[in-house]
Design a protein around this motif. Structure first.
Motif, short mmCIF file in Angstrom:
data_model
loop_
_atom_site.label_atom_id
_atom_site.label_comp_id
_atom_site.label_asym_id
_atom_site.label_seq_id
_atom_site.Cartn_x
_atom_site.Cartn_y
_atom_site.Cartn_z
N MET A 96 2.71 42.19 9.73
CA MET A 96 3.03 40.83 10.17
C MET A 96 1.91 39.86 9.83
SD MET A 96 5.44 39.18 11.40
CE MET A 96 6.37 40.61 11.96
N ARG A 111 1.84 36.27 7.72
CA ARG A 111 1.24 35.03 8.22
C ARG A 111 0.26 34.47 7.22
NH1 ARG A 111 1.30 32.86 13.16
NH2 ARG A 111 -0.38 31.51 13.81
N LEU A 124 8.46 37.56 13.81
CA LEU A 124 7.55 36.47 14.12
C LEU A 124 7.82 35.87 15.50
CD1 LEU A 124 7.44 34.69 10.64
CD2 LEU A 124 5.56 35.89 11.76
N LEU A 140 7.56 30.00 18.41
CA LEU A 140 7.46 30.13 16.96
C LEU A 140 7.68 28.78 16.28
CD1 LEU A 140 7.23 31.81 14.36
CD2 LEU A 140 9.71 32.21 14.52
#
Length: 216
Positions: free
Chosen positions: A1, A5, A115, A125
């Protein structure tokens, strides 16, 4: 993840400049165009609408007028940054297409779900992506698709999005598309796949540290 990002940050971090919103086109060859990419126009109206989406999202997220004005001040180069993003998105699309890279709706949803879990929910988010990358809620899925395209393109090339090989693929796609910016918004550097400001004395340059890809 975290890699995803970083990818989002990388594709949007290239954007940093300031200039007033321009409604007239200074390029007689393409009246009303902010840019022409691959023979297709990005109109000034389309650019204005995209900027309005971001400003409206910022205002909704920060109802206090003073805080909203501070947010506007922090993103004073939004018009040019947004045009850069819109052009770079098309360049990435072309590079991914040339490499045979595709992204499915399922992959986009999986990225979004991951996310959202990391951020603590949908609203969290949306707020994070708006603040950090200037992506309004209605553009999130488009942005995630572009991030996945970038990631998969890099993998196809046997590299990652920070390496010269990845940006060389974007440079080649940029040359094929023959990007032509309205001179009032600067020029396009094919080698760097980046917008370059013209030396106009009435433009005040501001250096920013935002993202991403997003690519938008």
């Amino acid at each position: 993840m975290h890699r995803r990002r970083r990818t989002a940050l990388l594709l949007t971090a290239a954007l940093s400049a300031a200039a007033p919103l321009l409604t007239a086109c200074g390029n007689d060859a393409h009246p009303g165009a902010a840019a022409v990419v691959g023979g297709q126009r990005i109109t000034v109206s389309q650019l204005e609408n995209r900027v309005d989406e971001i400003r409206e999202a910022q205002q909704a997220a920060v109802p206090d007028r003073a805080q909203y004005q501070q947010a506007v001040a922090r993103t004073g180069g939004l018009t040019r940054d947004t045009l850069h993003s819109m052009v770079l998105d098309r360049v990435l699309e072309r590079a991914a297409h040339d490499a045979g890279v595709t992204v499915t709706p399922k992959e986009v949803q999986e990225m979004r779900s991951g996310l959202e879990e990391q951020a603590g929910g949908t609203e969290e988010l949306e707020s994070a992506w708006l603040q950090q990358y200037g992506v309004p809620p209605q553009r999130l899925d488009d942005n995630f698709r572009l991030q996945l395209q970038a990631q998969k393109l890099a993998e196809r090339l046997g590299t990652d999005t920070s390496r010269p090989e990845f940006w060389q693929a974007l440079s080649e796609a940029s040359k094929k598309l023959d990007v032509d910016l309205n001179p009032r918004y600067g020029t396009w550097d094919d080698e760097k796949s980046s917008r370059v400001d013209a030396g106009t004395p009435w433009v005040r340059e501001v250096t920013g540290a935002a993202a991403a890809q997003p690519v938008a």
